[in-house]
Design an enzyme around this catalytic site. Structure first.
Site, PDB file in Angstrom:
ATOM      1  N   ARG A  55      59.044 -58.114  47.636  1.00 17.04           N
ATOM      2  CA  ARG A  55      58.655 -56.817  48.217  1.00 17.04           C
ATOM      3  C   ARG A  55      59.264 -55.674  47.418  1.00 17.04           C
ATOM      4  O   ARG A  55      58.756 -54.569  47.378  1.00 17.04           O
ATOM      5  CB  ARG A  55      59.036 -56.737  49.703  1.00 17.04           C
ATOM      6  N   TYR A 108      38.567 -37.925  49.640  1.00 18.17           N
ATOM      7  CA  TYR A 108      38.182 -39.242  50.148  1.00 18.17           C
ATOM      8  C   TYR A 108      38.395 -39.273  51.673  1.00 18.17           C
ATOM      9  O   TYR A 108      39.409 -38.755  52.170  1.00 18.17           O
ATOM     10  CB  TYR A 108      39.053 -40.291  49.445  1.00 18.17           C
ATOM     11  N   ASP A 180      44.620 -37.195  43.005  1.00 19.28           N
ATOM     12  CA  ASP A 180      43.991 -38.512  43.160  1.00 19.28           C
ATOM     13  C   ASP A 180      43.013 -38.643  41.991  1.00 19.28           C
ATOM     14  O   ASP A 180      41.970 -37.988  41.963  1.00 19.28           O
ATOM     15  CB  ASP A 180      43.259 -38.561  44.511  1.00 19.28           C
ATOM     16  N   LYS A 205      38.976 -49.426  42.190  1.00 16.21           N
ATOM     17  CA  LYS A 205      37.714 -48.905  41.691  1.00 16.21           C
ATOM     18  C   LYS A 205      37.568 -49.156  40.188  1.00 16.21           C
ATOM     19  O   LYS A 205      37.559 -50.300  39.776  1.00 16.21           O
ATOM     20  CB  LYS A 205      37.592 -47.421  42.056  1.00 16.21           C
TER      21      LYS A 205
HETATM   22  C1  LIG Z   1      38.688 -45.817  47.410  1.00 15.65           C
HETATM   23  C2  LIG Z   1      39.412 -44.544  47.252  1.00 15.65           C
HETATM   24  C3  LIG Z   1      40.683 -44.343  47.815  1.00 15.65           C
HETATM   25  C4  LIG Z   1      41.359 -45.412  48.646  1.00 15.65           C
HETATM   26  O1  LIG Z   1      41.663 -46.532  47.887  1.00 15.65           O
HETATM   27  P1  LIG Z   1      41.791 -48.039  48.515  1.00 15.65           P
HETATM   28  O2  LIG Z   1      42.154 -48.840  47.334  1.00 15.65           O
HETATM   29  O3  LIG Z   1      40.465 -48.367  49.109  1.00 15.65           O
HETATM   30  O4  LIG Z   1      42.863 -47.935  49.547  1.00 15.65           O
HETATM   31  C5  LIG Z   1      41.318 -43.130  47.615  1.00 15.65           C
HETATM   32  N1  LIG Z   1      40.725 -42.150  46.904  1.00 15.65           N
HETATM   33  C6  LIG Z   1      39.511 -42.288  46.357  1.00 15.65           C
HETATM   34  C7  LIG Z   1      38.922 -41.162  45.586  1.00 15.65           C
HETATM   35  C8  LIG Z   1      38.808 -43.485  46.514  1.00 15.65           C
HETATM   36  O5  LIG Z   1      37.590 -43.614  45.975  1.00 15.65           O
END
Ligand SMILES: *Cc1c(COP(=O)(O)O)cnc(C)c1O
Length: 396
Positions: A55, A108, A180, A205
């Protein structure tokens, strides 16, 4: 005499080999054995390097983190169990009751929810504003604003934030700028070079790229912030699985190739779709009629990415017909997969909003968001052709 059962409880050590594996081994071990209490002291006191408990960190996470650090021009980033875990570590690791946060109004969906619904329960409030306009952000900042959260490319309307103006406003206010970078990726922009204090990703992604892992990443410029974020990851247990990290490392080897191919496909599809009958709007930052085309060219250095959106004039009926006619284009609410994906914000990511709120954002029932993949372009053209014809028939 009874023999003790031959149960192999004592584990074997790894077989000796003077040659080394070329591919990274998967290391699922939860604990690491030290030679002695003195040796463990040396580790905890930083006189010797070593892992203790998964962890708190493990080799597969660190190997992946160093690769993403290199892409972002960062140091000491941490891999987390999801993109949302990365954002949670930033917010809960750094904020306290009484703090205020400003976020983009097209963040998001779960980020909007975390800021707008969860933070208030801890005495932290959030204001959302249009981040294509740095003045709107300036007006939203108060004396208590500790953090500003933006995405450079918004979902699903692909608006481009005024990152330069926002970085200046955040710096003046003494607030941390958190970016982000999931949509733009470091191939589009390296936010640390534009004044970001913290950058995070949904590695799920484009970076991992194959829709088979859920992971996040976060890095901070300041080592003290970095340590607080890492501590929260360890304390809250936001740690990733070694196998997921291994898959993402494998995916990252082809990230630049995948990105370039998907981007070229997206640019091609954008011109292919533009002006077609039944298509009322095509949104792609690389198109000259995009509202922030010039800003996108500057910030993204001409890398306009793999995401495009389009609006079918025939509304929900046309959207149903399109997705039904082309099941090969998975109708699925994620992005960044090697295969092209179609999503329909009105029934998925933006379904919680009223139709009026969606209309204000330019999201109608005919609005489709396309995450363009790396297929041969002729194949995509044929599939979109089939989808558009079906949509036209359905709209009568
Ligand atoms: C998918 C996504 C998230 C969240 O990510 P997870 O891996 O699904 O927790 C945050 N910001 C953006 C822009 C995303 O496309």
């Amino acid at each position: 005499m009874k023999r003790p059962p031959d149960v192999p409880i004592r584990r074997d050590t790894l077989p000796e080999s003077v040659s080394r594996p070329v591919a990274t081994p998967i290391m699922p071990s939860v604990v690491y054995a030290s030679a002695s209490p003195d040796a463990l002291d040396a580790q905890y006191e930083g006189r010797a390097e070593g892992y203790t408990y998964a962890r708190e960190g493990h080799p597969n996470a660190d190997i992946l983190a160093r690769r993403i650090d290199a892409l972002e021009g960062a140091e000491g980033g941490v891999v987390t169990g999801s993109g949302m875990a990365a954002l949670s570590a930033v917010l809960f690791g750094l904020l306290s009751a009484g703090d205020h946060v400003v976020g983009g109004d097209q963040l998001y969906g779960r980020s909007l929810r975390l800021l707008g619904q969860d933070l208030p329960r801890f005495g932290i409030d959030a204001t959302f504003c249009d981040v294509t306009d740095a003045e709107a952000l300036r007006r939203a900042i108060t004396e208590r604003t500790r953090l500003v959260l933006v995405e450079v490319v918004s979902n699903p309307t692909l608006r481009i934030a005024d990152l330069e103006g926002i970085a200046a406003a955040a710096a003046e206010a003494g607030a941390l700028l958190v970016v982000d970078n999931t949509f733009a990726t470091p191939r589009g922009i390296r936010p640390f070079e534009w004044g970001a204090d913290i950058v995070f990703h949904s590695v799920t992604k484009l970076l991992a790229g194959h829709s088979d892992v859920t992971l996040g990443y976060v890095a901070a410029r300041d080592p003290e912030l970095r340590a607080r974020i890492r501590d929260h990851v360890v304390t809250a247990g936001l740690t990733p699985s070694p196998f997921d990290c291994w898959l993402a490392e494998r995916g990252l080897f082809t990230f630049d190739l995948r990105y370039d191919r998907a981007e070229a496909n997206a640019a091609h599809l954008a011109s292919f779709l533009k002006g077609r009958s039944g298509v009322s709007r095509v949104i792609y930052p690389g198109l000259p009629d995009h509202p922030e085309h010039a800003r996108a060219a500057r910030l993204l250095g001409g890398r306009f990415g793999n995401m495009l959106s389009l609006e079918l004039a025939g509304g929900r009926k046309a959207a149903n017909a399109f997705t039904e006619a082309v099941p090969e284009l998975s109708f699925a609410p994620t992005l960044g997969d090697v295969a092209t994906l179609v999503s329909h914000p009105a029934s998925s990511s933006h379904r919680a909003l009223t139709a009026e709120a969606r209309a204000a954002m330019g999201i109608s029932e005919g609005f489709l968001r396309i995450s363009v993949g790396i297929e041969p372009i002729e194949m995509l053209e044929a599939e979109f052709e089939r989808g558009l014809r079906a949509a036209a028939r359905a709209s009568g």
